[in-house]
Design an enzyme around this catalytic site. Structure first.
Site, PDB file in Angstrom:
ATOM      1  N   HIS A 147      78.459  36.800  46.736  1.00 49.15           N
ATOM      2  CA  HIS A 147      78.792  35.520  46.127  1.00 49.15           C
ATOM      3  C   HIS A 147      78.721  34.474  47.220  1.00 49.15           C
ATOM      4  CE1 HIS A 147      80.709  32.799  43.204  1.00 49.15           C
ATOM      5  NE2 HIS A 147      81.136  32.213  44.300  1.00 49.15           N
ATOM      6  N   CYS A 148      77.872  33.492  47.059  1.00 53.23           N
ATOM      7  CA  CYS A 148      77.658  32.519  48.119  1.00 53.23           C
ATOM      8  C   CYS A 148      78.322  31.190  47.753  1.00 53.23           C
ATOM      9  CB  CYS A 148      76.167  32.306  48.345  1.00 53.23           C
ATOM     10  SG  CYS A 148      75.838  31.196  49.722  1.00 53.23           S
TER      11      CYS A 148
END
Ligand SMILES: [Zn+2]
Ligand SMILES: [Zn+2]
Lengths: 140, 434
Positions: free
Chosen positions: B162-163
């Site tokens: 998850h960025c």
């Protein structure tokens, strides 16, 4: 409200459902297990079912294949900074439409007249192939 | 008529949607706006100050290349941030019940000791045994390489990470854009830094360096931003190049999924065989469409309470048998009343299913003259089975509704000989042939 009440009388909700799971032996590409569910005995012949599944798997394999067509399409989209995807269908989407047409056709000619209905896997997130036995009530 | 609800409005994950479901992002997107503004401000300063000078003194190709790079960076960033990363839709209640049933089978054999049911399933992928874990939120066995993102509350296919910088998960559907984004951003960063240095040096040739810096203070700001960000971006680009060539995800790399452990021979079953092939798959492989159908319409849900009402209906109808008899007619008439209006909207489905339900209610006259009306047995098998089950029509799509009420067998014992076992065929739309 009165309209919604009557929805409950529709048969598909209570019918027995069979789920054909995904086959991961060749990787994560979309493929369904070609195993004849015993619940279909007496309705659909084994050969008919496996033929349908083979065709389905073939269509998905075509969508997932690394063909030169996919390469060209992706490179073209990349050159347009992916703006091309705003106004064009990808090859994958075209293949999924082909799958949808195939399932509809199979339902019409083979499955529904025998009281069985296939649900397009895309409506189940490509997780399972759902098969409804239309005439059997689920007593649970 | 109630307002038509699109599927993104009832989406169970923690996502934000814009533009009527076309854009999908994680709930927290503050850092995404920071990324955006950093890139836009730096590039803006570059185009506003350095490019003017460089185009005049060196070549007009410099701003042209800069613009092309900037547009590519922004478009890949927006693609990464605004698209569905490859969310696997949650299972339908029927599917979940089926899995639940399968899980509980081995537990019944040992009634005395309670053991939690096994929540893993093993599959063999190209000779490599892979454990599939059950996701309690999505009610599915996660396919290989999928993982549940706790921030977005979705299972994502080929989950990378998850960025927060792009404000979205990075997964199967947007990894390519993410990779190209970091790659092009590192190029843009180096490009701007090089141009700014050239600009300052050219100015310093006529004057001294200090005066050149005074004349173009924006260049200093750009140089500082680029200098400090370029290292982490290049590092990240290098890391993802390594991942792309070996067809791994960040998730798998961190867990060390494919490193040999305890003498076991572990290899990556998803690798295509060669570095070039892996890279090509990441960069120009097939583009899987979103499975969420975010802009599709929700078919209304029928609550449990309503189902109870329906199953009580046959009892009430006895008091007004004559009226109903006139209203619905005999089974034969029902057969002829097949209307084939082309319907396609959710509103129509409401009306249509109302009609269908009426047709399904069979009113017939028994030989002794009494009139009966009851529901055919296949629609729940009478009140007891009806009440226990929740209705899940809303899981169905319009396409399925076309098939839903096609075959309604009449198997009641009281039915007159002519109609016994006959199938009432109700057609609608394209399904006239049945
Ligand atoms: Zn999940
Ligand atoms: Zn996420």
């Amino acid at each position: 409200m009165s309209e919604m009440e009557n929805l409950a009388a529709l048969p598909v909700n209570q019918c027995i459902k069979i789920f054909v799971q995904r086959d991961f032996t060749d990787g994560t590409a979309v493929k369904f297990q070609n195993k004849y569910p015993p619940e279909l005995r007496g309705k659909i012949e084994e050969s008919q079912f496996s033929q349908t599944l083979n065709t389905l798997n073939g269509l998905y394999a075509e969508a997932e294949s690394l063909s030169s067509r996919t390469y060209c399409e992706s490179c073209f989209a990349c050159l347009t900074a992916y703006l091309a995807y705003l106004c064009m269908d990808t090859y994958y989407e075209k293949c999924l439409k082909k799958v949808n047409r195939y399932i509809e056709e199979q339902n019409k000619t083979v499955y529904v007249p025998r009281g069985v209905m296939l649900v397009d896997p895309v409506e189940r997130g490509l997780r399972v192939l759902e098969i409804c036995l239309l005439n059997e009530t689920n007593h649970r | 008529m109630p307002k038509k609800v699109r599927k993104w409005e009832v989406f169970p994950g923690k996502n934000k949607f814009y533009c009527n479901g076309r854009i999908m992002m994680a709930k927290q997107s503050g850092i995404f706006y920071l990324t955006c503004s950093l890139i836009v401000v730096t590039s803006g300063l570059f185009f506003g100050f350095d490019c003017v000078y460089l185009a005049e003194h060196v070549t007009p190709a410099i701003p042209a290349i800069g613009v092309a790079l900037f547009l590519f960076v922004m478009s890949t960033l927006f693609r990464t941030s605004f698209s569905d990363p490859g969310v696997i839709p949650r299972s339908t209640p029927d599917e979940a019940a089926e899995i639940e049933k399968q899980i509980e089978v081995p537990n019944t054999s040992s009634p005395g000791t309670y053991r939690p049911p096994p929540r893993t399933r093993e599959v063999v992928v190209k000779g490599q045994v892979i454990k599939l874990k059950y996701c309690f939120t999505c009610k599915i066995f996660r396919p290989p390489r999928a993982s549940h993102c706790s921030l977005c509350d979705n299972c994502v296919e080929r989950f990378d990470h998850h960025c927060p910088w792009v404000g979205n998960c990075v997964g199967k559907r947007n990894y390519r854009y993410f990779y190209l984004f970091i790659l092009s951003l590192s190029v843009l960063c180096i490009y701007i830094f090089a141009c700014v240095l050239t600009h300052l040096i050219l100015r310093a040739q006529n004057d001294n360096f200090l005066n050149a810096m005074k004349e173009s203070p924006a260049s200093i700001v750009e140089a500082i931003i680029c200098f400090f960000s370029v290292w982490s971006i290049i590092g990240l680009a290098g890391f993802h190049t390594y991942l792309a060539t070996s067809e791994q995800t960040t998730n798998e790399d961190i867990k060390g999924s494919f490193t040999a452990k305890r003498g076991q021979d572990n290899f990556n079953p998803y690798s295509k065989g060669s570095i070039i092939k892996n890279c090509m798959t990441v960069l120009c492989g097939p583009t899987a469409p979103s499975l969420l159908d975010r802009r599709g319409f929700v078919v209304p849900e029928v609550s449990q309470a309503l189902v109870v009402q329906v199953s009580e209906n046959p009892e009430k109808e006895h008091n007004s048998v004559n009226v109903r008899h006139e209203y619905y007619g005999s089974t034969n008439i029902t057969n002829q009343k097949t209307n084939s209006t082309g319907m396609n909207t959710a509103d129509d489905i409401n009306n249509e299913s109302k009609n269908v339900a009426k047709r399904e209610m069979i009113t017939y006259q028994t030989p002794d003259g009494t009139v009966n009306s009851k529901l055919p047995p296949n629609s729940g098998g009478g009140p007891p089975t009806c009440t226990g089950r929740k209705n899940h029509i809303w899981d169905m799509t319009l396409n399925q509704l076309n098939y839903m009420d096609i075959v309604i067998p009449i198997t009641s014992e009281n039915t007159e000989s002519g109609t016994k076992g006959e199938k009432t065929v109700v057609s609608r739309g394209c399904s006239t042939e049945y």
